[in-house]
Design a protein around this motif. Sequence first.
Motif, short mmCIF file in Angstrom:
data_model
loop_
_atom_site.label_atom_id
_atom_site.label_comp_id
_atom_site.label_asym_id
_atom_site.label_seq_id
_atom_site.Cartn_x
_atom_site.Cartn_y
_atom_site.Cartn_z
N PHE A 76 0.83 -1.21 0.00
CA PHE A 76 0.00 0.00 0.00
C PHE A 76 0.87 1.26 0.00
O PHE A 76 0.68 2.16 -0.83
N MET A 77 1.82 1.30 0.91
CA MET A 77 2.64 2.51 1.04
C MET A 77 3.52 2.72 -0.19
O MET A 77 3.66 3.84 -0.68
N PHE A 78 4.11 1.65 -0.72
CA PHE A 78 5.00 1.79 -1.86
C PHE A 78 4.23 2.14 -3.13
O PHE A 78 4.43 3.21 -3.72
N SER A 79 3.34 1.26 -3.54
CA SER A 79 2.67 1.45 -4.83
C SER A 79 1.70 2.62 -4.83
O SER A 79 1.69 3.43 -5.76
N PHE A 80 0.89 2.73 -3.79
CA PHE A 80 -0.13 3.77 -3.80
C PHE A 80 0.47 5.17 -3.63
O PHE A 80 -0.09 6.14 -4.12
N LEU A 104 9.56 4.13 2.69
CA LEU A 104 9.10 3.41 3.88
C LEU A 104 8.33 2.15 3.48
O LEU A 104 8.48 1.09 4.11
N GLY A 105 7.53 2.28 2.44
CA GLY A 105 6.83 1.09 1.91
C GLY A 105 7.82 0.07 1.40
O GLY A 105 7.67 -1.13 1.63
N GLY A 106 8.86 0.55 0.71
CA GLY A 106 9.90 -0.35 0.23
C GLY A 106 10.61 -1.06 1.37
O GLY A 106 10.91 -2.26 1.29
N LEU A 107 10.86 -0.33 2.44
CA LEU A 107 11.50 -0.91 3.62
C LEU A 107 10.61 -2.01 4.22
O LEU A 107 11.10 -3.08 4.60
#
Length: 126
Positions: A76-80, A104-107
């Motif tokens: 959610f955090m990375f893609s969106f 942060l999404g990637g992490l």
Amino acid sequence: MSQILLFFGAIYGMLAVIFGAFGAHALKKVLTEEQLKSFETGVKYQMYHALVLLIIGFNIPQPSALLGWSFMLGIFMFSFSIYGLVLSDVKGKKLRFLGPVTPLGGLLLIIGWALLLYTISQTVHG
């Protein structure tokens, strides 16, 4: 947890197809090549990790909540955040606060992979 992973895997997979088609058809005319590439990166990572959620949900009898939520929130955090950055940039009002959300999404995705590795090692050696 497996049912939640399967549910989110199916939802994220379906949305990846919808967003991919939207990007390839509707957005292709309004995005720059760089913006389209970024949007496609979001779609690819979303689909890859949706498949991971399904694989985990079907194959690991009791996956940890930390493993599941790392992937679900990471997706959610990375893609969106990428979708939000690209689409807001097109409108001329780039949502800059989303910039730090992407890494942060990637992490969280990296943590999810590390936890999956740990889970697999415990299953093999446990």
